[in-house]
Design a protein around this motif. Structure first.
Motif, PDB file in Angstrom:
ATOM      1  N   THR A  32      11.401 -13.977  -6.582  1.00 56.44           N
ATOM      2  CA  THR A  32      10.299 -13.159  -7.109  1.00 56.44           C
ATOM      3  C   THR A  32      10.620 -11.655  -7.073  1.00 56.44           C
ATOM      4  N   LEU A  35      10.356  -9.884 -10.571  1.00 54.95           N
ATOM      5  CA  LEU A  35       8.962  -9.730 -11.047  1.00 54.95           C
ATOM      6  C   LEU A  35       8.263  -8.606 -10.282  1.00 54.95           C
ATOM      7  N   GLU A  37       9.736  -5.981  -8.705  1.00 56.61           N
ATOM      8  CA  GLU A  37      10.319  -4.668  -9.012  1.00 56.61           C
ATOM      9  C   GLU A  37       9.860  -4.153 -10.370  1.00 56.61           C
ATOM     10  N   SER A  39       6.843  -5.112 -11.878  1.00 54.83           N
ATOM     11  CA  SER A  39       5.385  -4.932 -11.958  1.00 54.83           C
ATOM     12  C   SER A  39       4.819  -4.049 -10.845  1.00 54.83           C
ATOM     13  N   LEU A  40       5.490  -3.992  -9.695  1.00 53.67           N
ATOM     14  CA  LEU A  40       4.979  -3.330  -8.480  1.00 53.67           C
ATOM     15  C   LEU A  40       3.559  -3.803  -8.168  1.00 53.67           C
ATOM     16  N   HIS A  41       3.327  -5.086  -8.437  1.00 50.95           N
ATOM     17  CA  HIS A  41       1.999  -5.678  -8.240  1.00 50.95           C
ATOM     18  C   HIS A  41       1.799  -6.011  -6.758  1.00 50.95           C
ATOM     19  N   GLY A  43      -0.289  -7.992  -5.215  1.00 50.91           N
ATOM     20  CA  GLY A  43      -0.433  -9.416  -4.916  1.00 50.91           C
ATOM     21  C   GLY A  43       0.925 -10.081  -4.776  1.00 50.91           C
ATOM     22  N   ILE A  44       1.833  -9.760  -5.714  1.00 52.35           N
ATOM     23  CA  ILE A  44       3.189 -10.334  -5.664  1.00 52.35           C
ATOM     24  C   ILE A  44       3.914  -9.830  -4.415  1.00 52.35           C
ATOM     25  N   PHE A  47       2.621 -11.720  -1.384  1.00 53.68           N
ATOM     26  CA  PHE A  47       3.021 -13.119  -1.518  1.00 53.68           C
ATOM     27  C   PHE A  47       4.487 -13.262  -1.088  1.00 53.68           C
ATOM     28  N   SER A  98      -2.725 -11.204   0.097  1.00 56.32           N
ATOM     29  CA  SER A  98      -2.356 -11.381  -1.314  1.00 56.32           C
ATOM     30  C   SER A  98      -3.543 -11.928  -2.112  1.00 56.32           C
ATOM     31  N   TRP A 101      -6.376  -8.507  -1.866  1.00 60.02           N
ATOM     32  CA  TRP A 101      -6.024  -7.095  -2.059  1.00 60.02           C
ATOM     33  C   TRP A 101      -6.897  -6.381  -3.084  1.00 60.02           C
ATOM     34  N   ASP A 151     -12.812 -18.594  -4.581  1.00 60.23           N
ATOM     35  CA  ASP A 151     -12.323 -18.002  -5.829  1.00 60.23           C
ATOM     36  C   ASP A 151     -12.184 -19.067  -6.920  1.00 60.23           C
ATOM     37  N   SER A 155     -14.065 -19.116 -10.571  1.00 59.78           N
ATOM     38  CA  SER A 155     -13.202 -18.861 -11.728  1.00 59.78           C
ATOM     39  C   SER A 155     -13.466 -19.836 -12.875  1.00 59.78           C
ATOM     40  N   TYR A 161      -6.915 -23.422 -10.274  1.00 59.07           N
ATOM     41  CA  TYR A 161      -6.937 -22.743  -8.990  1.00 59.07           C
ATOM     42  C   TYR A 161      -7.254 -23.708  -7.853  1.00 59.07           C
ATOM     43  N   LEU A 164      -4.155 -24.950  -6.359  1.00 59.98           N
ATOM     44  CA  LEU A 164      -3.529 -23.978  -5.463  1.00 59.98           C
ATOM     45  C   LEU A 164      -4.251 -23.982  -4.109  1.00 59.98           C
TER      46      LEU A 164
END
Lengths: 219, 91
Positions: A32, A35, A37, A39-41, A43-44, A47, A98, A101, A151, A155, A161, A164
């Motif tokens: 990951t 992804l 680097e 997005s700088l997201h 959540g990621i 995670f 994650s 956030w 969640d 949703s 979800y 998950l």
């Protein structure tokens, strides 16, 4: 007299199973990287951190029995115990964050997470009560499960979800039995082996999901 | 009514605009196409430049133009994967 390392299951088998979990967790972390680097997201980011800390936690569990056997000094055992609790707490707190956030976004949250993990690890090391570590980790994992189910219900992609959330629930049970067997030594060899294999399967499912979403798509 | 774009979507739109203009666009039309306030555009522009997604260059006449870096192109090609990953793990 300390018990010999990897007492219980065949030592080589237990080492191999632990090593597999460490490799899977590291694969998730490195898979990951790109992804994150791009997005700088956040959540990621958390995670990924969670699986890095899971890898450290399992690696320490791999090393801890050996160090206990070799260096039976109280201080050394306390340091290793503190470190084991800290990385385990960090892994669970990172998964929790994650999911949270967006609701708790702040620049200092990573320091808050580290502080919570240090405080809990310090208290449990000072009091030398394995049950406390277990209680804190169970509470946090239950929170993760509740939040992910909550969640899911809110949703529109409820079914997706929900899968998950179910995965996190199974991960909770795998972690719970793994850590319980570590502290209580109360399970039979076969039960312990089964829990180890279930843990591997769960981490593999997560890795497979990560792999599916990160593989390079041919045009 | 359109919903508010999130950060990743805004970045995608900015980079896509540059790509659609033959990978060379002046800052003023980029601001116009990005549909952002001047203040928000400046923040995004700074972030993209600092993180090496875009290059701010000057031509022979000294006029500024913006181009995508390899990382910028990489973002555009992996944007869908990023969104799918975030969605898959509910992050």
């Amino acid at each position: 007299m300390p018990r010999p390392p990897f007492f219980g299951i065949n030592p080589l088998l237990e080492m191999a199973l632990t090593l597999i979990v460490i490799i899977i967790c590291l694969l998730i972390y490195f898979r990951t990287k790109d992804l994150y680097e791009l997005s700088l997201h956040k959540g990621i980011k958390y995670f990924r951190f969670a699986f890095l800390f899971f890898a450290f936690a399992f690696a320490l569990r791999f090393i801890f029995p050996i160090t206990m056997f070799l260096f039976n000094e109280r201080l050394f055992r306390s340091y290793t115990g503190f470190l084991m609790t800290f990385v385990g707490m960090m892994a669970i707190l990172c998964i929790l964050y994650s999911l949270l956030w967006k609701k708790l976004d702040s620049k200092n949250n990573f320091y808050i997470i580290i502080s919570i993990a240090i405080i809990i690890s310090f208290i449990t090391t000072i009091l030398r009560v394995g049950f406390l570590i277990l209680s804190f980790q169970i509470i946090l994992f239950i929170l993760i499960v509740i939040i992910s189910y909550w969640d899911s219900f809110k949703s529109r992609k409820r079914k997706k979800y929900f899968k998950l959330s179910f995965l996190y629930t199974l991960l909770f049970f795998a972690w719970f039995f793994d850590i319980t067997s570590h502290f209580a030594f109360m399970f039979s060899l076969n039960t312990k082996l089964t829990f180890n294999i279930i843990s591997i399967c769960l981490f593999l499912i997560i890795y497979y999901k990560v792999y599916q979403k990160t593989k390079v798509k041919k045009k | 009514m359109n919903k508010k774009r999130d950060r990743l979507e805004v970045i995608y739109d900015i980079l896509k605009t540059i790509q659609n203009n033959g990978n060379s666009i002046k800052p003023t039309p980029l601001l116009r196409y990005s549909n952002l306030s001047s203040q928000r555009f400046t923040q995004y522009f700074k972030e993209l430049k600092e993180n090496n997604f875009i290059k701010d260059e000057k031509d022979k006449k000294g006029k500024r133009y913006i181009t995508l870096t390899d990382k910028g192109f990489n973002y555009l090609s992996k944007y869908k994967s990023i969104l799918e990953f975030i969605d898959e793990f509910h992050l």
